[in-house]
Design an enzyme around this catalytic site. Structure first.
Site, short mmCIF file in Angstrom:
data_model
loop_
_atom_site.label_atom_id
_atom_site.label_comp_id
_atom_site.label_asym_id
_atom_site.label_seq_id
_atom_site.Cartn_x
_atom_site.Cartn_y
_atom_site.Cartn_z
CD GLU A 65 -1.17 -0.37 3.71
OE1 GLU A 65 -2.39 -0.23 3.55
OE2 GLU A 65 -0.68 -0.72 4.80
CG HIS A 89 2.08 0.06 8.34
ND1 HIS A 89 2.32 -1.18 7.79
CD2 HIS A 89 0.73 0.21 8.32
CE1 HIS A 89 1.18 -1.74 7.43
NE2 HIS A 89 0.19 -0.92 7.75
NE ARG A 105 -5.68 -5.19 16.35
CZ ARG A 105 -6.59 -6.16 16.24
NH1 ARG A 105 -6.49 -7.24 16.97
NH2 ARG A 105 -7.59 -6.03 15.39
#
Length: 352
Positions: free
Chosen positions: A144, A202, A222
């Site tokens: 992304e 990130h 996570r």
């Protein structure tokens, strides 16, 4: 000329001098109804940014163009209004996405476009690459990029490691609660760009308002959630072991993408096998020739307004906070700013 002017109230103007009636079988530049996501960490900036009536809901994300399961974007205007992206890709195939794109990604639209408004820190996370995503989840991975639309003074985000790390270091830091100390932290401003290949750790920080372009995948591992608890005192699940094998531990000097702004010319921000993205800062018309691309093109309006005219004379008017999908069958178009406009332009490049 046929004109589609999407807004919070959709108006369609059909001028039959050139095209008496646009056939429902004819593809044209497509706008979609936004999918607004209410989340506890969301803010109040997305609705006014998009020209929608403000309310008291905490909207953290607006999915602008989505082919994620159970979250299919629906066409907002024109003869195909009400059709969803899944129906379109199965009906039109390479005419919509391009022959090479269809061969590479099948009948899964390959990009997900979002706006994100964070009023709290999002969890530290990582996404798997294609190989791991396919092995574990029968899914694409997630590469992304972020374009910072706006940021409150002092707003920060995390991207990559600040110190050399390893799987063992990562597990130790998770156990000690010190993983944040190992990450590269950036104070951000409007116009900042970050490329996040699969595997890069990130997190978006409080006060960041960004546009995100990503592979169509909803897989997130996570890593750390600041020891936050819900109303019942429960912490959210962490994916420590899954993330360990997904993380890219390579250390870089700087994870922020450098570029030189220009007016009335495309400026490349990111080029990878999954998407190429340019910034267009326009105050004069700009013609774009896509006859050799073999991909759809998406425009995301960051600021101002624009009139997009395709090769058939169809006009779509966009304002800040709106996006349009130009089909691969369209060979060219002209972008005419209304005053000034700032756009992100993204598409699938030839296989690298």
């Amino acid at each position: 000329m046929t004109t589609f002017a999407p807004s919070s109230d959709i108006h369609i103007y059909l001028h039959d001098i050139i095209h008496p009636i646009m056939s429902i079988n004819k593809l044209y530049p497509l706008t979609f109804e936004p999918l607004l996501k209410e989340v506890i960490w969301g803010g109040s900036a997305i609705r006014p940014f998009k020209g929608l009536t403000p309310d008291d809901k905490k909207v953290g994300e607006s999915w602008e163009i989505s082919h994620v399961d159970d979250n299919y974007s629906v066409v907002a205007a024109g003869p195909l209004a009400g059709k969803n992206l899944d129906e379109l890709i199965h009906t039109y195939g390479e005419e919509l996405v391009g022959k090479s794109v269809l061969e590479r990604f099948g009948r899964r639209f390959p990009l997900l476009i979002k706006f994100i408004d964070a009023r709290d820190y999002l969890s530290i996370q990582v996404h798997p690459d294609d190989a791991l995503g396919l092995k574990r989840h029968n899914s694409f991975g997630k590469t992304e990029m972020w374009y910072v639309i706006n940021a409150t003074p002092g707003a920060k985000l995390y991207s990559g490691f600040a110190v050399q790390s390893s799987p063992e270091d990562y597990v130790r830091r998770i156990e000690e609660g010190t993983i944040v100390e190992a990450l590269a932290e950036y104070e951000v401003n409007a116009g900042d760009v970050f490329f996040l290949p699969a595997g890069r750790v990130h997190a978006i920080g409080a006060g960041c308002f960004i546009a995100e372009i990503q592979q169509t995948s909803n897989i997130t591992y996570r890593i750390y959630d600041y020891d936050r608890t819900d109303a019942a005192g429960n912490k959210r699940e962490l994916h420590t072991e899954l993330a360990k094998d997904a993380i890219d531990y390579h250390l870089e000097d700087d994870y922020r993408t450098a570029y030189t702004p220009q007016v009335d010319a495309p400026v490349e921000l990111v080029s990878c096998r999954y998407f190429e993205t340019n910034l267009l800062d326009l105050d004069a018309p700009l013609a774009r020739d896509w006859s050799q691309l073999d991909s759809f093109v998406i425009y995301i309006c960051m600021e101002g307004g624009v009139r997009l005219t395709d090769a058939d004379g169809t006009v779509v008017e966009l304002h800040q906070g709106q996006s349009v999908l130009v089909p691969a069958s369209n060979p060219s178009l002209t972008l005419t700013p209304v005053g000034k406009v700032k756009l992100l332009e993204t598409y699938i490049p030839a296989a690298k």
